[in-house]
Structure formats: C-alpha cells, structure tokens
Scaffold this motif. Structure first.
Motif, PDB file in Angstrom:
ATOM      1  N   ALA A  42      10.600 -28.018   8.774  1.00 45.26           N
ATOM      2  CA  ALA A  42       9.927 -26.812   8.280  1.00 45.26           C
ATOM      3  C   ALA A  42      10.876 -25.962   7.437  1.00 45.26           C
ATOM      4  O   ALA A  42      10.475 -25.427   6.387  1.00 45.26           O
ATOM      5  N   LEU A  43      12.128 -25.832   7.872  1.00 46.11           N
ATOM      6  CA  LEU A  43      13.112 -25.059   7.105  1.00 46.11           C
ATOM      7  C   LEU A  43      13.374 -25.692   5.738  1.00 46.11           C
ATOM      8  O   LEU A  43      13.444 -24.997   4.722  1.00 46.11           O
ATOM      9  N   GLU A  44      13.525 -26.992   5.714  1.00 46.28           N
ATOM     10  CA  GLU A  44      13.788 -27.676   4.440  1.00 46.28           C
ATOM     11  C   GLU A  44      12.572 -27.610   3.515  1.00 46.28           C
ATOM     12  O   GLU A  44      12.717 -27.387   2.311  1.00 46.28           O
ATOM     13  N   LEU A  45      11.382 -27.825   4.070  1.00 51.19           N
ATOM     14  CA  LEU A  45      10.175 -27.746   3.236  1.00 51.19           C
ATOM     15  C   LEU A  45       9.998 -26.346   2.674  1.00 51.19           C
ATOM     16  O   LEU A  45       9.622 -26.179   1.503  1.00 51.19           O
ATOM     17  N   MET A  48      12.301 -25.924  -0.244  1.00 54.77           N
ATOM     18  CA  MET A  48      11.803 -26.669  -1.412  1.00 54.77           C
ATOM     19  C   MET A  48      10.614 -25.954  -2.043  1.00 54.77           C
ATOM     20  O   MET A  48      10.473 -25.934  -3.268  1.00 54.77           O
ATOM     21  N   ALA A  49       9.769 -25.361  -1.216  1.00 53.89           N
ATOM     22  CA  ALA A  49       8.620 -24.614  -1.737  1.00 53.89           C
ATOM     23  C   ALA A  49       9.100 -23.374  -2.486  1.00 53.89           C
ATOM     24  O   ALA A  49       8.592 -23.055  -3.561  1.00 53.89           O
ATOM     25  N   GLN A  50      10.091 -22.681  -1.939  1.00 57.57           N
ATOM     26  CA  GLN A  50      10.627 -21.496  -2.608  1.00 57.57           C
ATOM     27  C   GLN A  50      11.298 -21.851  -3.933  1.00 57.57           C
ATOM     28  O   GLN A  50      11.295 -21.053  -4.860  1.00 57.57           O
ATOM     29  N   ALA A  51      11.835 -23.066  -4.019  1.00 60.23           N
ATOM     30  CA  ALA A  51      12.467 -23.520  -5.266  1.00 60.23           C
ATOM     31  C   ALA A  51      11.430 -23.980  -6.290  1.00 60.23           C
ATOM     32  O   ALA A  51      11.762 -24.257  -7.436  1.00 60.23           O
ATOM     33  N   GLY A  52      10.163 -24.066  -5.877  1.00 60.72           N
ATOM     34  CA  GLY A  52       9.100 -24.464  -6.800  1.00 60.72           C
ATOM     35  C   GLY A  52       8.903 -25.963  -6.911  1.00 60.72           C
ATOM     36  O   GLY A  52       8.200 -26.431  -7.798  1.00 60.72           O
ATOM     37  N   ALA A  53       9.517 -26.731  -6.008  1.00 58.59           N
ATOM     38  CA  ALA A  53       9.407 -28.188  -6.075  1.00 58.59           C
ATOM     39  C   ALA A  53       8.143 -28.709  -5.404  1.00 58.59           C
ATOM     40  O   ALA A  53       7.581 -29.712  -5.843  1.00 58.59           O
ATOM     41  N   ILE A  63       3.670 -32.320  -4.436  1.00 56.72           N
ATOM     42  CA  ILE A  63       4.884 -32.281  -5.244  1.00 56.72           C
ATOM     43  C   ILE A  63       4.531 -31.672  -6.592  1.00 56.72           C
ATOM     44  O   ILE A  63       3.721 -32.204  -7.342  1.00 56.72           O
ATOM     45  N   LEU A  64       5.141 -30.529  -6.864  1.00 57.12           N
ATOM     46  CA  LEU A  64       4.874 -29.809  -8.106  1.00 57.12           C
ATOM     47  C   LEU A  64       5.830 -30.208  -9.224  1.00 57.12           C
ATOM     48  O   LEU A  64       5.470 -30.165 -10.392  1.00 57.12           O
ATOM     49  N   SER A  65       7.070 -30.575  -8.853  1.00 59.63           N
ATOM     50  CA  SER A  65       8.078 -30.905  -9.857  1.00 59.63           C
ATOM     51  C   SER A  65       9.013 -31.991  -9.350  1.00 59.63           C
ATOM     52  O   SER A  65       9.854 -31.744  -8.489  1.00 59.63           O
ATOM     53  N   MET A  66       8.864 -33.196  -9.894  1.00 60.54           N
ATOM     54  CA  MET A  66       9.787 -34.278  -9.552  1.00 60.54           C
ATOM     55  C   MET A  66      11.197 -33.951 -10.052  1.00 60.54           C
ATOM     56  O   MET A  66      12.176 -34.299  -9.404  1.00 60.54           O
ATOM     57  N   THR A  67      11.305 -33.265 -11.176  1.00 62.83           N
ATOM     58  CA  THR A  67      12.606 -32.876 -11.712  1.00 62.83           C
ATOM     59  C   THR A  67      13.316 -31.954 -10.733  1.00 62.83           C
ATOM     60  O   THR A  67      14.500 -32.134 -10.441  1.00 62.83           O
TER      61      THR A  67
END
Length: 99
Positions: A42-45, A48-53, A63-67
């Motif tokens: 949950a912490l890692e997800l 990743m969500a806060q980073a926009g991925a 998955i919003l951004s593979m990059t």
C-alpha cells in the motif's frame, strides 16, 4: 515494485488483446504474489500514484505512465534488492539533490 507492475501489465499478449494497462487484481493478491505485506504494498502503490505513474481503484491498478514506472523501477524501494540501485548520475524522480 514498479518493475513488477510493468511485467504484469505487459504479461502474456496472447491472453488479452485489449489494453493491459489496467491490472485487475486485489492488493492482497498482489502482495502475496510479490512476497511482501499488504501494508508495504500500500505504501509503495501510494508513492507511485502520487508520482503520477498509476491510479489505484477497487480491485484494479491502472498504469498511467510506463515511462514514469521505468523511472521508478530504477529507484530503490522497500521491496527492491540493494544491487538494483540507479547510478548516481541519474537521480530518482522526486529525490532531493545530493541524496
């Protein structure tokens, strides 16, 4: 963790012809597959969500951004082995200068 999400998204192309950027899986199941606790996942997800991925939904991870996932995959995280660190010349997204 990011690399594992990429692998799941790219998966077996013969199974699904539609966009596999939506992983239909519970967080409990994903944590069990990876071998980490649900709380760590949950912490890692969330990061990743806060980073926009990614975007987290009910029984799904989009998955919003593979990059962005590529960049995050190269950074150390609680579930990554220390030997897979990104070179110092290429800092992780969101990392402060010098560390």
């Amino acid at each position: 963790m990011a690399r594992r999400l990429q692998r799941l998204a790219l998966g077996d192309a013969s199974r699904h012809s539609e966009d596999r950027r939506v992983l239909r899986i519970t967080q409990d199941m994903l944590a069990m597959m990876i071998g980490i606790t649900r709380q760590t996942l949950a912490l890692e997800l969330k990061a990743m969500a806060q980073a926009g991925a990614i975007r987290i939904g009910y029984r799904r991870i989009e998955i919003l951004s593979m990059t962005q996932l590529d960049e995050l995959a190269a950074c150390p995280g609680p579930t990554d082995r220390p030997g897979l660190l990104r070179p110092a010349a290429a800092p992780c997204p969101g990392a402060s200068p010098g560390g």
